[in-house]
Design a protein around this motif. Structure first.
Motif, mmCIF file in Angstrom:
data_model
loop_
_atom_site.group_PDB
_atom_site.id
_atom_site.type_symbol
_atom_site.label_atom_id
_atom_site.label_comp_id
_atom_site.label_asym_id
_atom_site.label_seq_id
_atom_site.Cartn_x
_atom_site.Cartn_y
_atom_site.Cartn_z
ATOM 1 N N SER A 180 8.526 35.797 -8.706
ATOM 2 C CA SER A 180 6.836 34.882 -8.209
ATOM 3 C C SER A 180 6.489 36.195 -8.096
ATOM 4 O O SER A 180 4.839 36.484 -7.635
ATOM 5 C CB SER A 180 6.859 34.389 -6.902
ATOM 6 N N ARG B 242 18.232 39.452 -6.036
ATOM 7 C CA ARG B 242 17.048 38.668 -6.326
ATOM 8 C C ARG B 242 16.378 38.453 -7.217
ATOM 9 O O ARG B 242 15.463 39.018 -7.244
ATOM 10 C CB ARG B 242 17.340 37.175 -5.524
ATOM 11 N N SER C 189 6.868 40.733 5.811
ATOM 12 C CA SER C 189 7.869 41.323 6.368
ATOM 13 C C SER C 189 8.652 40.595 5.015
ATOM 14 O O SER C 189 8.068 39.976 5.212
ATOM 15 C CB SER C 189 7.972 41.782 6.661
ATOM 16 N N LEU C 190 9.760 40.590 4.246
ATOM 17 C CA LEU C 190 10.367 39.824 4.079
ATOM 18 C C LEU C 190 11.537 40.374 4.706
ATOM 19 O O LEU C 190 12.194 41.138 4.949
ATOM 20 C CB LEU C 190 10.187 40.427 1.720
ATOM 21 N N ARG C 191 12.282 38.392 4.772
ATOM 22 C CA ARG C 191 13.802 38.691 5.653
ATOM 23 C C ARG C 191 14.509 37.690 4.637
ATOM 24 O O ARG C 191 14.056 37.173 2.972
ATOM 25 C CB ARG C 191 13.764 37.701 7.120
ATOM 26 N N GLU C 192 15.462 37.450 4.110
ATOM 27 C CA GLU C 192 16.609 36.962 3.819
ATOM 28 C C GLU C 192 17.249 36.126 4.264
ATOM 29 O O GLU C 192 17.700 36.342 5.796
ATOM 30 C CB GLU C 192 17.632 37.705 2.959
ATOM 31 N N ALA C 193 16.532 34.776 4.033
ATOM 32 C CA ALA C 193 17.174 33.480 4.878
ATOM 33 C C ALA C 193 18.226 32.946 4.013
ATOM 34 O O ALA C 193 18.599 33.164 2.513
ATOM 35 C CB ALA C 193 16.300 32.103 5.000
ATOM 36 N N GLU C 194 19.115 31.641 4.696
ATOM 37 C CA GLU C 194 19.907 31.040 3.636
ATOM 38 C C GLU C 194 19.809 30.175 2.485
ATOM 39 O O GLU C 194 20.144 30.134 1.609
ATOM 40 C CB GLU C 194 21.579 30.580 4.804
ATOM 41 N N TYR C 195 17.883 29.846 2.046
ATOM 42 C CA TYR C 195 17.554 29.755 0.959
ATOM 43 C C TYR C 195 16.876 30.356 0.320
ATOM 44 O O TYR C 195 15.364 30.015 -0.636
ATOM 45 C CB TYR C 195 16.587 28.325 1.381
ATOM 46 N N GLY C 196 16.406 31.827 0.702
ATOM 47 C CA GLY C 196 16.154 32.581 0.018
ATOM 48 C C GLY C 196 14.951 33.742 0.500
ATOM 49 O O GLY C 196 14.552 33.341 1.732
ATOM 50 N N PRO C 197 14.643 34.415 -0.341
ATOM 51 C CA PRO C 197 13.716 35.464 0.739
ATOM 52 C C PRO C 197 12.513 34.327 1.212
ATOM 53 O O PRO C 197 12.355 33.918 0.531
ATOM 54 C CB PRO C 197 13.135 36.045 -0.392
ATOM 55 N N GLU D 32 11.550 28.215 6.691
ATOM 56 C CA GLU D 32 10.538 28.940 7.046
ATOM 57 C C GLU D 32 9.904 28.834 5.307
ATOM 58 O O GLU D 32 10.510 28.409 4.434
ATOM 59 C CB GLU D 32 11.016 30.352 7.689
ATOM 60 N N PRO E 257 16.675 44.722 8.690
ATOM 61 C CA PRO E 257 16.844 43.233 8.041
ATOM 62 C C PRO E 257 15.718 42.914 6.912
ATOM 63 O O PRO E 257 15.896 42.234 6.302
ATOM 64 C CB PRO E 257 16.409 42.416 9.042
ATOM 65 N N GLU E 258 15.149 43.855 6.329
ATOM 66 C CA GLU E 258 13.478 44.031 5.812
ATOM 67 C C GLU E 258 13.852 43.840 4.648
ATOM 68 O O GLU E 258 15.412 44.670 3.691
ATOM 69 C CB GLU E 258 12.445 44.467 5.834
ATOM 70 N N THR E 259 13.793 42.819 3.487
ATOM 71 C CA THR E 259 13.859 42.736 2.219
ATOM 72 C C THR E 259 13.261 43.929 1.010
ATOM 73 O O THR E 259 12.162 43.953 1.567
ATOM 74 C CB THR E 259 14.594 41.156 2.129
ATOM 75 N N ARG F 16 21.280 36.790 7.824
ATOM 76 C CA ARG F 16 21.158 35.291 7.939
ATOM 77 C C ARG F 16 21.888 34.150 6.591
ATOM 78 O O ARG F 16 22.163 33.154 6.659
ATOM 79 C CB ARG F 16 19.609 34.792 7.815
ATOM 80 N N SER F 17 21.866 35.216 5.746
ATOM 81 C CA SER F 17 22.451 35.121 4.309
ATOM 82 C C SER F 17 23.527 34.416 3.837
ATOM 83 O O SER F 17 24.784 33.905 3.065
ATOM 84 C CB SER F 17 22.369 35.643 3.192
ATOM 85 N N LEU G 11 8.568 32.861 -0.276
ATOM 86 C CA LEU G 11 8.280 34.190 -0.835
ATOM 87 C C LEU G 11 7.102 32.905 -1.830
ATOM 88 O O LEU G 11 5.465 32.827 -2.037
ATOM 89 C CB LEU G 11 8.274 34.936 -1.372
ATOM 90 N N ASP G 12 8.564 32.118 -2.765
ATOM 91 C CA ASP G 12 7.957 31.960 -3.455
ATOM 92 C C ASP G 12 6.432 30.238 -3.482
ATOM 93 O O ASP G 12 5.622 30.220 -3.630
ATOM 94 C CB ASP G 12 8.469 30.841 -4.495
#
Lengths: 521, 240
Positions: free
Chosen positions: B203, B199, A140-148, A69, B120-122, B67-68, A72-73
């Motif tokens: 950005s 983290r 909204s922001l979620r954390e995934a395995e490769y970052g937000p 997905e 789960p919102e960051t 998920r992380s 943010l970057d």
């Protein structure tokens, strides 16, 4: 009769007022971010912030459900690129603009809470209005395995993708026409949807394959190339095979329709489908290229990594084959070898994890209470006892204190002090502690003391004494160097000598008695 | 714990999963072994038992599986527990008080309500906002009741130290120098990043951090305490 306007306007208007009000409210955050951007020095005349907001939602929605997905970057970068194109003369500002838009959609001004608006339900005429809160998120922001990653809410998807996707100039006529046509001849619609679905699957497979190949390049053993991977590749190849044939067939079909059909509406829809199919075809061809090269990646990685397989240390003569060559290497290369060696040689390291309450308790532990100083031995203001296994036991400290107490009567040799250590089960530890204290008194490490890195016992025992070098050498097992003269600090005055580095003077085998007995012979 | 003997291959897979969880850098990416094991943990009750039992034996507890990746918390007496010595080694008593206060401040700022623990919102935090939040709360912390040696008394002491520190001192190169509260907050954020609990959100600008699911689960696991509760109450008043 109840309803939003309380039946004042018309029943029809009334019935849909709430929904239309909601649609109106959903666009307000964007207006708000445009207003707020002015405060951040972003000129609405130079940037189309509304378009950037739309683009942000599009980018996010476009990646949702895919293997990867939009992070943010990614989104900020993409928006910054778009912003830079809007105002080419202000390249420095593009990133700020992108950040402002993303922050606005996240409702960052209100700590990323939901956007909340109040709807006045007017009810029956004459009654006071009932206020009803409507809250929603856009992104909204979620954390995934490769970052937000950014995720779009249902509202954002519905409104920004579908709700606004209307040709306002002539929406009614065009929509009706297109719809009619699609219903007449269901194929376009179905074909477009299938094509889009297939494209998504292919993009997902493509991402998976890229990941797998990367991992294989790093480490051949990371995936099971014997069974699992070939199966996956086979599945992907079948998918691509069928899709590429299908893409061509569909393209031809639509193209044929395009040539025969004269109505501009159908031509437009067909054009869109041709675009979509063209993109899907590209994805499939890419995927196919990767699949064709996959086996090759595995084979070459296998050859490379097999040749570079590291050898066991026991197969090396450490001195001739490792130490001496490394010493001759330039610094950078030597460091490479040395760190590779050290990483393997140092053994297990334990990662430390935290628990919130325990950490706060430890940080906020009350300071240990200090005991009053004992008057007759100034050397001992404070001995704190804790269950740290690194500490000397109480009785050892007491015994060492007694031995060192001899210095209160005047100058005394370290060798005499060591000789005075009573025999017993703790003798080795007492000897070590007396030695360390005397060494400390000879050359205190002020810096280490300031940082609290000195064993408390040594600090305490040596606090009141000083030592200087004597002429004779020490004759104690496990210890080398000259003898020391120990006395109370500020006691008898001797010629003051500059303290030398302790290593010059005294060598203490800090590994303890057992070790020194075995190794010193 | 069941008395059923576990399959050895299962035990190996469980150990592998714990290994991934302990290596903070590992990420359960699609198609990776970590992801496969994590999915297995989520879906297979028996495997989950094996992992949990093994974790227990190692002095670990599984707090959750966002998920992380798998989030573990250590048994305070176990080999994985962080000791004070693992933090910056030159911290004096005041530094430790401030470190603890900032940690609690960040937790309260990000998760004022219990519902936040399940969301789960960051969360995003910024160094200056956290400092402002703690400064505004110093009065409340200073009036917490508690006898000598209690957590409340320590919170009062921490608030006192924090109040006495200047907000900002800069070095000659213009960076924040040790001894000011902004630097203290920055240090804690940096430490959280090391822990995988936050983290950097470069950005979105400097001094901005995301708090990860790991941090959320760690705070959710906390029993709270006078200071944390008081700060969360204050924060709830800010954001209705």
């Amino acid at each position: 009769m109840t309803g939003a306007y309380g039946g004042v306007v018309s029943p029809a208007a009334d019935a849909s007022a709430r929904d239309r009000w909601r649609a109106l409210a959903l666009t307000d955050p964007v207006s708000r971010l445009v207003r707020n951007a002015a405060h951040a020095g972003i000129d609405d005349d130079e940037y189309d912030l509304r378009l950037l907001a739309l683009a942000a939602v599009d980018i996010v929605v476009g990646s949702m459900g895919f293997a990867r997905e939009a992070t943010l970057d990614d989104v900020v970068d993409e928006l910054a690129g778009l912003a830079a194109r809007m105002a080419p003369h202000r390249p420095d500002q593009a990133r700020d603009v992108a950040q402002t838009v993303v922050r606005g959609l996240l409702n960052d001004a209100h700590e990323q809470r939901r956007f909340t608006y109040r709807f006045a339900d007017l009810g029956a005429p004459g009654e006071p209005a009932r206020w009803e809160a409507y809250s929603f998120r856009l992104l909204s922001l979620r954390e995934a395995e490769y970052g937000p990653v950014l995720v779009a809410s249902d509202q954002a998807v519905t409104l920004f993708l579908h709700g606004l996707d209307v040709d306002l100039e002539d929406a009614d006529r065009a929509l009706a026409h297109v719809l009619q046509r699609q219903l007449d001849d269901r194929r376009f619609d179905a074909a477009a949807r299938t094509a889009a679905q297939a494209e998504r699957t292919s993009v997902g497979m493509s991402a998976m394959l890229a990941e797998l190949l990367d991992a294989t390049r790093r480490d051949v053993g990371s995936h099971d190339w014997e069974r699992e991977v070939p199966e996956r590749l086979l599945r992907a190849r079948r998918h691509v095979e069928s899709r590429i044939a299908e893409d061509d067939r569909l393209l031809e079909h639509v193209q044929g329709g395009l040539d025969a059909e004269t109505s501009p509406e159908v031509r437009a829809v067909s054009g869109r489908i041709v675009d979509l199919l063209g993109r899907a075809r590209q994805v499939h061809l890419d995927l196919e290229r990767r699949l064709v090269g996959a086996r090759e990646v595995f084979l070459s990685a296998q050859v490379r990594q097999r040749l570079a397989r590291r050898r066991r240390l026991r197969m090396l003569a450490l001195r001739e084959e490792l130490l001496l060559p490394v010493l001759e290497l330039p610094r950078a290369e030597a460091a490479l070898v040395a760190s590779a060696f050290a990483d393997r040689a140092l053994g297990v390291s334990v990662p430390r994890l935290v628990r919130f309450d325990d950490l706060v308790d430890a940080l906020w532990a009350p300071p240990r209470a200090r005991e009053a100083a004992e008057p007759e031995i100034e050397l001992v203001p404070d001995v704190d006892v804790s269950d740290d296994v690194q500490r000397y036991p109480e009785q050892v400290v007491a015994a060492a204190r007694e031995v060192l107490g001899a210095a209160a009567d005047g100058e005394v040799r370290l060798s005499e002090l060591l000789a005075a250590v009573p025999d017993g089960p703790d003798a080795a530890e007492v000897t070590e502690l007396v030695l360390l204290s005397a060494l400390w008194a000879f050359a205190p490490d002020v810096a280490a003391e300031a940082e609290g890195e000195v064993a408390a016992e040594v600090d305490v025992l040596a606090g009141g004494i000083e030592a200087e070098r004597a002429d004779e050498l020490l004759d104690v097992p496990g210890v080398g160097g000259p003898d020391l003269v120990v006395r109370l600090r500020g006691g008898a005055t001797g010629a003051t000598e500059t303290p030398a580095e302790p290593a010059d003077v005294l060598f203490v085998d800090v590994y303890g008695d057992a070790y020194s007995r075995e190794t010193v012979s | 714990m069941t008395s059923v003997a576990a399959d050895l291959t299962e035990v190996r897979a469980a150990a592998e999963l714990l290994g991934f969880a302990l290596a903070r850098r590992a990420r359960p990416v699609e198609g990776g072994q970590y992801r496969a094991l994590l999915d297995r943990y989520r879906s297979e009750l028996r495997f989950r038992d094996v992992v949990d039992t093994m974790a227990e034996g190692l002095g670990l507890e599984v707090l959750g599986t966002p998920r992380s990746g798998l989030v573990l918390a250590p048994d305070p007496a176990g080999p994985f527990a962080t000791r004070l010595g693992d933090l910056r080694s030159t911290m004096d008593a005041d530094d430790r008080l401030v470190f603890g206060l900032v940690l609690i401040g960040i937790a309260a700022y990000a998760y004022p309500t219990d519902a936040d623990f399940d969301d789960p919102e960051t969360k995003l935090v910024e160094v200056a906002t956290i400092d402002g939040f703690i400064r505004a709360a110093l009065g409340t912390l200073g009036s917490l009741a508690g006898v000598e040696g209690s957590a409340e008394e320590r919170a009062r002491a921490a608030a006192q130290v924090y109040a006495d520190l200047p907000q900002l001192i800069t070095t000659q190169t213009g960076r924040r120098a040790r001894g000011c509260t902004l630097k203290a907050v920055e240090d804690v954020c940096g430490w959280l990043v090391e822990q995988g609990a936050a983290r950097e959100a470069a950005s979105l600008g400097p001094d901005t951090f995301h708090l990860t699911d790991r941090f959320r689960l760690l705070v959710a696991d906390s029993a709270g305490g006078g200071a944390l509760d008081a700060l969360r109450d204050l924060r709830r008043e800010d954001v209705p």
